[in-house]
Design an enzyme around this catalytic site. Structure first.
Site, PDB file in Angstrom:
ATOM      1  N   GLU B  57       0.822  -1.221   0.000  1.00  0.00           N
ATOM      2  CA  GLU B  57       0.000   0.000   0.000  1.00  0.00           C
ATOM      3  C   GLU B  57       0.848   1.259   0.000  1.00  0.00           C
ATOM      4  OE1 GLU B  57      -0.560  -2.638   1.931  1.00  0.00           O
ATOM      5  OE2 GLU B  57      -2.583  -3.317   1.420  1.00  0.00           O
ATOM      6  N   HIS B 124     -11.524  -5.287   8.401  1.00  0.00           N
ATOM      7  CA  HIS B 124     -12.151  -5.090   7.087  1.00  0.00           C
ATOM      8  C   HIS B 124     -13.396  -4.231   7.230  1.00  0.00           C
ATOM      9  CE1 HIS B 124      -9.667  -8.681   6.427  1.00  0.00           C
ATOM     10  NE2 HIS B 124      -9.695  -8.399   5.143  1.00  0.00           N
TER      11      HIS B 124
END
Lengths: 342, 320
Positions: B57, B124
């Site tokens: 990321e 999540h």
């Protein structure tokens, strides 16, 4: 503005090695003189904030800066003054940023080594180490999208930065995308005060290249001849499609981490070893030994460097300082979205 | 009918077709079409412009910054907003500071599939808009409707600054519209989603729909709630919020994110400091509980505000 080094690329290529060496030495000398001057200004209270010197790493840095050409990208780190000059940074950009001039490239908003001109290929480093690697990758990806071929992106790191996640992510990304990235890692034996045995456990940092699937090169960072050949060669390999190149240059930091730090923890044995040689003195002697410059010429180069730096300091001192009342306190480019304007 | 997720895909397809500077980069987004299929078939339709990234990321966002400096308009997907914390440094220290430091803008879009869904658990489910909004230099948008998901993503591509595009995963499949919009409110303007005279409920993203359901519930009891959808949380359209509070005299701020600091706190701070004299009762706010987001639906359904808990909070506010 970035200055243009003397001579075009073609004349540079055609020039013989001694001429390249002389030019490299002059950038190194200019960097050393400029940094010594900033150090004096810092000690005299004329410069606020950190002062970080590239003393002992000029040969590595200049070889990187000189191997790059128009259209290439350079993301220098804190010990890269010689490379910055060779890449095209003006002495006044250097002095105006340290002094904080409103008309400098960073306008007093950022200082010292955190300067750049992104539109002219010089990216301004942030303090988080390893973070520039993927930014250079992105520039190179953009060049690929835009059909701009044969450009190279180079960035400098220290031994400490090789421990970061950003280094790993960035180098792996470059390898996956087969980008023309050149990582110049200077192992100067200390990251701030941390010695290499607390930083990594491999025998030699260049071993890491294999793990990423990129070419690795080692060079003695105190020897300008080797630096020009090895780093220059790595840049050419990247330019010629061989993917990312990682150069590990060894040296010893000949100053503290910054000028606030006396570096007392640097082991005497290291200072006395070959690593502790000052690359500027080594190249000075080499020029004399090879007959590529005589003492009179070397003296005139020094006088010229001093005069350039003095002029740039005087210029910066005449420039206005940032003014909080006139400052544009808006962090975004899309002003219509600044709070208060919606 | 088109879903919220399809609107995001269509906006990206439109951007790729209309603007050669646009490319997409993220994990599993190319031939696989993305973990949620937000980029389905786009790699096939636009070869070489929809790229799979390594699971990196930091490097995904870092490279987007470099590409933006060189004139590209990258749209990067974080797969889950939660994972953007790995890219946090590049977002808040590199992208957010570039224009301020150098005068060179950094037009990147970071798509954050945000918010909770049943069974998704602590890693999540996060809603991170407030932590990004804390940093100067970023634009944070939180579309709550299919139309906004489409139009705000397209508008984001025209913005010269880094845009944190918080799209809500709970709305991906649930929320449908007849068609894509041809015109839209600009980013930076809040929308009164339901008019009412008794109290103002300020919210954004998926909580809009819980608030609208709560308003419906209270309408049956004779209370008229005005519901304001912020749409973007940086900038916040304080004027629209204050204008609503001026009509109703009461305010309840509702957010799915955690309670400490954050968007609801910001709303109440602004109302209290700029519109204290408009208030007939102390302002209220409702957030998720101050724990990680739980996995099991029994816990998750109680962790976040729902129409029922919002309605209960509104009743308390209305009876003060």
């Amino acid at each position: 503005m970035l200055q243009k080094p003397e001579g075009s690329d073609s004349t540079q290529r055609a020039a013989n090695f001694s001429e390249t060496y002389r030019r490299a030495y002059r950038w190194m000398l200019l960097a050393r003189v400029a940094e010594d001057k900033i150090r004096s200004l810092f000690l005299g209270g004329k410069v606020t904030g950190g002062v970080f010197l590239g003393k002992g790493q000029e040969a590595i840095s200049v070889a990187t800066g000189m191997a790059l050409r128009d259209g290439d990208i350079f993301a220098p780190l804190i010990r890269d003054q010689a490379g910055r000059f060779a890449f095209g940074e003006s002495v006044v950009d250097f002095t105006m940023t340290y002094i904080g001039s409103r008309s400098g490239p960073m306008r007093g908003r950022d200082g010292n080594i955190h300067r750049g001109r992104p539109r002219e290929g010089m990216l301004p480093m942030i303090s988080h180490l390893g973070a520039m690697v993927s930014v250079v990758n992105g520039v190179l990806m953009a060049h690929r999208f835009q059909g701009r071929r044969n450009t190279v992106g180079a960035t400098s790191l220290g031994d400490g930065a090789t421990s970061t996640g950003a280094f790993h992510e960035g180098l792996n990304q470059a390898a996956v995308e087969k980008l023309p990235l050149v990582l110049v890692v200077t192992n100067n034996q200390y990251a701030y005060s941390t010695p290499t045995d607390r930083q990594f456990a491999c025998a030699d940092l260049v071993e890491k290249a294999v793990g990423y699937g990129v070419d690795g090169h080692s060079v003695d960072g105190t020897d300008l001849t080797s630096c020009l050949k090895v780093i220059g060669g790595a840049v050419e390999r990247a330019r010629n499609g061989f993917g990312p190149q990682m150069v590990v240059a060894t040296s010893l930091r000949l100053s503290g981490h910054g000028e606030h730090d006396d570096g007392h923890y640097v082991l005497p044995d290291l200072k006395d070893s070959a690593l502790g040689r000052d690359c500027l003195q080594v190249s000075h002697s080499h020029l004399l030994k090879e007959g590529w410059a005589d003492q009179e010429t070397l003296d005139s180069w020094k006088r010229d460097s001093i005069s350039q730096v003095d002029e740039a300091v005087a210029h910066a001192m005449r420039e206005p300082l940032p003014d909080p009342a006139r400052e544009d306190w808006c962090a975004i480019a899309s002003r219509h979205l600044a709070e208060g304007n919606v | 009918m088109i879903t919220y997720l399809e609107a995001i895909r269509e906006a990206q397809a439109h951007a790729l077709a209309a603007d050669p500077r646009v490319y997409l980069y993220g994990q599993d987004i190319a031939t696989f079409g993305g973990a949620f299929k937000a980029t389905k078939n786009l790699a096939q339709a636009y070869p070489g412009r929809v790229l799979d990234s390594p699971i990196s990321e930091d490097a995904i966002v870092g490279s987007a910054i470099g590409a933006a400096i060189e004139g590209m308009r990258p749209i990067v997907e974080m797969q889950f907003a939660d994972f953007s914390t790995v890219a946090f440094n590049q977002i808040v220290n590199q992208a957010a500071t570039l224009h301020w430091r150098t005068g060179v803008p950094c037009p990147i879009i970071v798509r954050l599939p945000s918010g909770g869904t049943p069974g998704s658990g602590p890693f999540h489910s996060q809603s991170l808009e407030a932590i990004y909004a804390h940093y100067p230099g970023l634009i944070i948008v939180t579309p709550a409707t299919v139309e906004d998901a489409y139009s705000m993503l397209l508008e984001s591509i025209t913005i010269e600054d880094p845009v944190i595009f918080c799209e809500h995963k709970y709305l991906y499949y649930h929320l449908k519209a007849e068609s894509l919009p041809s015109e839209a409110l600009p980013i930076g303007k809040a929308r009164v989603a339901r008019q009412g005279r008794d109290a103002t409920v300020v919210t954004y993203s998926a909580m809009l729909h819980e608030c609208l359901a709560a308003a419906e519930e209270l309408a049956a009891e004779g209370w008229e709630l005005e519901v304001v959808d912020l749409r973007s949380i940086k900038p916040i359209d304080t004027d629209t919020v204050l204008a609503s509070v001026a009509r109703t005299g009461r305010v309840l701020a509702v957010g799915e994110a955690w309670p400490w600091g954050g968007v609801t706190a910001e709303i109440l701070a602004r109302v209290a400091s700029e519109g204290f004299n408009l208030l007939d009762a102390p302002p209220m706010r409702l957030n998720s509980k101050d724990t990680p987001v739980p996995f099991h639906p029994n816990l998750w359904g109680t962790h976040r505000p729902t129409a029922q808990t919002i309605a209960a909070a509104a009743r308390t506010l209305l009876n003060k």
